[in-house]
Write an enzyme that holds these catalytic residues in place. Sequence first.
Site, mmCIF file in Angstrom:
data_model
loop_
_atom_site.group_PDB
_atom_site.id
_atom_site.type_symbol
_atom_site.label_atom_id
_atom_site.label_comp_id
_atom_site.label_asym_id
_atom_site.label_seq_id
_atom_site.Cartn_x
_atom_site.Cartn_y
_atom_site.Cartn_z
ATOM 1 N N SER A 120 6.076 -12.286 -2.941
ATOM 2 C CA SER A 120 5.182 -12.271 -4.095
ATOM 3 C C SER A 120 5.621 -11.196 -5.073
ATOM 4 O O SER A 120 6.423 -10.325 -4.753
ATOM 5 C CB SER A 120 3.741 -12.021 -3.648
ATOM 6 O OG SER A 120 3.651 -10.793 -2.961
ATOM 7 N N GLY A 155 0.833 -2.895 -6.657
ATOM 8 C CA GLY A 155 1.938 -1.946 -6.667
ATOM 9 C C GLY A 155 2.761 -1.985 -7.936
ATOM 10 O O GLY A 155 2.399 -2.600 -8.939
ATOM 11 N N LYS A 161 -3.575 1.043 2.040
ATOM 12 C CA LYS A 161 -4.627 0.058 2.284
ATOM 13 C C LYS A 161 -5.309 0.281 3.627
ATOM 14 O O LYS A 161 -6.478 -0.066 3.806
ATOM 15 C CB LYS A 161 -4.040 -1.356 2.231
ATOM 16 C CG LYS A 161 -3.515 -1.760 0.855
ATOM 17 C CD LYS A 161 -2.907 -3.147 0.886
ATOM 18 C CE LYS A 161 -2.345 -3.528 -0.475
ATOM 19 N NZ LYS A 161 -1.718 -4.875 -0.462
ATOM 20 N N ILE A 195 1.016 -6.984 -6.806
ATOM 21 C CA ILE A 195 -0.418 -7.185 -7.035
ATOM 22 C C ILE A 195 -1.034 -5.843 -7.429
ATOM 23 O O ILE A 195 -1.548 -5.679 -8.524
ATOM 24 C CB ILE A 195 -1.111 -7.744 -5.777
ATOM 25 C CG1 ILE A 195 -0.463 -9.071 -5.357
ATOM 26 C CG2 ILE A 195 -2.607 -7.948 -6.042
ATOM 27 C CD1 ILE A 195 -1.006 -9.624 -4.057
ATOM 28 N N THR A 208 8.575 -7.606 -3.757
ATOM 29 C CA THR A 208 9.948 -7.951 -3.379
ATOM 30 C C THR A 208 10.573 -8.924 -4.369
ATOM 31 O O THR A 208 11.761 -8.819 -4.694
ATOM 32 C CB THR A 208 9.977 -8.538 -1.960
ATOM 33 O OG1 THR A 208 9.508 -7.552 -1.032
ATOM 34 C CG2 THR A 208 11.388 -8.946 -1.560
ATOM 35 N N ASP A 211 -7.254 -6.545 -3.100
ATOM 36 C CA ASP A 211 -6.503 -7.363 -2.150
ATOM 37 C C ASP A 211 -7.429 -7.591 -0.961
ATOM 38 O O ASP A 211 -7.352 -6.900 0.043
ATOM 39 C CB ASP A 211 -5.228 -6.623 -1.735
ATOM 40 C CG ASP A 211 -4.164 -7.565 -1.187
ATOM 41 O OD1 ASP A 211 -4.400 -8.782 -1.177
ATOM 42 O OD2 ASP A 211 -3.098 -7.072 -0.783
ATOM 43 N N GLY A 247 0.796 -1.218 0.000
ATOM 44 C CA GLY A 247 0.000 0.000 0.000
ATOM 45 C C GLY A 247 0.826 1.264 0.000
ATOM 46 O O GLY A 247 0.305 2.350 -0.238
#
Length: 507
Positions: free
Chosen positions: A195, A200, A289, A198, A204, A257, A169
């Site tokens: 992951s 963004g 978020k 999604i 990472t 999300d 977020g």
Amino acid sequence: MKLTVKLLDIENRGVLLHCTDARSMRVRDGDRVQIVDEATGKTAQAHVDTTGSLIEPGVIGVYRPVNATLAVDEGTPVEVRGAERPASLEHIKKKMDGGRFTKDDTVDIVRDIVDDVLSPGEITAYVTASYINGLDMDEVEYLTRATVETGERLHFTRHPIVDKHSIGGVPGNKITLLIAPIIAASGLLIPKTSSRAITGAGGTADLMEVLAPVSFPALEVQQMTEKVGGAIVWGGATNIAPADDKIITYEYPLRIDARGQMIASVMAKKFAVGADLVVIDIPVGRNTKIATAQEGRKLAREFIDLGERLGMRVECALSYGESLVGHTIGPNLEVREALAVLEGATEPNSLIQKSLSLAGIALEMAGKAGPGQGARAAADILRSGKALEKMRQIIEIQGGDPNVKAEDIVPGECRFDVNAPQDGYVIELNNSALVTLARLAGSPYDHGAGLLVHAKKGTRVRKGDPIFTIYADREWRLERAIEVGRTLMPVLVEGMVLERIPHERWV
């Protein structure tokens, strides 16, 4: 019905039937069939597409994912028959109507997602229903356990195992690239499965991929962690919590999300890697978020409660989320900034302080530092060069160049400076707008794409000073980002006098 296989090199979990064969079998587009290779006994279930011209009657087009299960050759005869609707569809419909999932419902759904029984539209319906109607804590626990049980797990002999996660977020949140090597350099184990983005401009895993491969099987992740103390890998390649990565695939285009799914997603991966101690970063603020500290505390309690149910100790940190971390957004730019800090740079302060604070919490939880001394212990590891050396070991064991330096990582060749329209102060950075621009420029898929923010909130600027620079690998993407950026206004600049209200307006 006996049909002959025609292999179709297309990524689609389905089969293609000629419309005359489909009518004979009484199936329509979207229905399911079962395919049986009687020679090997292998079976697969798939949804149906129909055509009147792409294949001939008597032939079944088998898409690549289906043949990964069947493993048949071109021209193989197979038996094709109608298949029943899976029970999981009724469970999803129940949630759409405002009901709740039972443990068995959840197991059915997760297993059907992993086994590719559900179509993309059906998984999207599940994601949407869970997003709109929410999941209670029992449902979240069911989802977490089912997600773990349908995948692989890591089993370490040395403990404690430490892990961390940020719920996202806030853009530019590259802290794992500092936290993981700090924790590993302290002598703890941190198998960091991450992951991809999604909502963004770079998860990472997207960032680490700039430095080294991130796709490894679970056993290799465990072996790398045991050897050098840590790894930073993409969870989607490990078969750890495979349902989660498939769900993320359908969350991504919707840019949603769902809260319950997010909690289960995070905790399933921590549970599956054998984590004993988990630190959760919860950024709080407008355009994140989590908008308020009160909401953040509620989410933290949910993480902690679920951790207790699973036998993990969880601590959460509410962090400032109204401005990006550091000055960069996008894979190459963020990696360059993080490497510079590992190499000894003393800026940006937001990146350094956040990383040290969260790493410090983990060190205190593990007994590597006394109460209130964790951030200082983390700073000592960073300043000593031990974190840089550990990061080089992680890069090398994952197949990257351990000698890479910050200066070696360059942004895209196409660039555009967005300048201050007047003298004044930056009064707002709109996180979501900045991320939108970075994504339009090509991030995270184009590693060189992203934003370099020169002036953060509170910075004094002169008219014409660059506020931020957009980078792209391709000119057309840069042009699109510039075009949309003119309407988004991701950065606001105002003078000390915000508005003049003349006497005439009130006469």
